[in-house]
Design a protein around this motif. Structure first.
Motif, short mmCIF file in Angstrom:
data_model
loop_
_atom_site.label_atom_id
_atom_site.label_comp_id
_atom_site.label_asym_id
_atom_site.label_seq_id
_atom_site.Cartn_x
_atom_site.Cartn_y
_atom_site.Cartn_z
N ASP A 44 6.84 33.79 22.44
CA ASP A 44 7.97 33.96 21.53
C ASP A 44 9.25 33.53 22.25
O ASP A 44 9.40 33.77 23.45
CB ASP A 44 8.11 35.42 21.09
N ASN A 117 8.85 43.76 14.25
CA ASN A 117 7.86 44.56 14.97
C ASN A 117 7.05 43.74 15.96
O ASN A 117 6.65 44.25 17.01
CB ASN A 117 6.92 45.25 13.98
N ARG A 118 6.79 42.49 15.65
CA ARG A 118 5.90 41.70 16.52
C ARG A 118 6.54 41.43 17.89
O ARG A 118 5.84 41.01 18.82
CB ARG A 118 5.52 40.39 15.86
#
Length: 282
Positions: A44, A117-118
């Motif tokens: 990410d 949330n991820r």
């Protein structure tokens, strides 16, 4: 009161000269997640902006201070616009002798909540909180504004245990007594007692925003060149297939000759030599 005129430098690079050493206010965070096999999996990337502002008294000393950290999830839907996906704040007020490390105003104790949330579970909360703790320790005598954990997460639940462990890394402890059993209030402490984490989690890498953008542009240019090449190749292949469909015999003969030009030349030369020998023999 007056707003502090800090050293004017770029928000995208470090200024490590003179008496005003500072880190970039804008950077890219690369967060690598570990799979069950302990190998790195999904990556990410976040755009992070750190903003600091101070109010000075007539003697030039800090009277109030505010820290705000914004982050954008670069993997998210671009249709969401430029609204940050998350925000983190801290503040200081000399009049109250208070510093908050979880809110940009003293009226709320606040707590750390990572969205979406991820992004949780990979060290982003620790990264942001650590920056706020470093900032707050500029005023070691200040009392730390109490933090109230979210209500509804009773003590000894998995969520509560995770939160207690998270804050405990920074030296913050909680009481769960009386009416506070379902939430929890942090114990009184001074900023000097906050703990700064000096070893960053290996899953998080801080990248230069300029270098990151240059690399992405170069990748886009290489990708565009490859797409253009594939399109030309596809067009040529389409032309060849069209010719083969209209004139299959001619196309087959051309392929046998042109695609095996070296072999065809050797065969012709060999046949010429044989023919010449037969001619001389008679």
């Amino acid at each position: 009161m007056s707003t502090q005129f800090d050293h004017l430098g770029s928000a995208f690079r470090s200024d490590d000269f003179g008496t005003w050493p500072r880190q970039p206010d804008v950077c890219i965070l690369e967060i690598q997640r570990r799979e069950a096999s302990n190998a790195f999996g999904r990556v990410d990337r976040l755009l992070v902006e750190k903003r600091k502002e101070f109010e000075l008294d007539s003697a030039g000393n800090v009277y109030r201070g505010k820290l705000r950290i914004f982050y954008w999830d670069l993997e998210n839907d671009p249709l969401d616009g430029d609204v940050p996906d998350g925000e983190f704040g801290a503040c200081y007020d000399r009049g109250f002798n208070l510093v908050s490390i979880t809110s940009s105003c003293l009226s709320s104790g606040g707590y750390v909540l990572i969205k979406p949330n991820r992004l949780r579970g990979a060290g982003l909360g620790t990264y942001l909180m650590n920056f706020a703790v470093e900032w707050a320790k500029q005023w070691p005598e200040a009392e730390v504004r109490q933090i109230e954990l979210p209500k509804g997460e009773a003590k000894e639940t998995p969520q509560q245990e995770l939160r207690i462990h998270f804050y405990g890394k920074f030296g913050i402890e909680f009481d769960f007594t009386g009416d506070l059993v379902t939430s929890g209030i942090s114990r009184p402490m001074q900023a000097r007692d906050l703990v700064v984490i000096t070893h960053r989690k290996e899953t998080i890498t801080e990248l230069s925003a300029v270098v990151f953008l240059r690399e992405r542009l170069q990748e886009a240019e290489r990708g565009a060149a490859e797409v253009a090449f594939l399109r030309r190749s596809l067009k040529q292949d389409g032309t060849i297939l069209s010719q083969a469909y209209r004139h299959p015999i001619k196309w087959m003969f051309q392929r046998l000759v042109t695609d095996n030009l070296t072999r065809t030349g050797l065969i012709i030369a060999f046949m010429f030599v044989i023919g010449l020998g037969v001619y001389r023999a008679f």
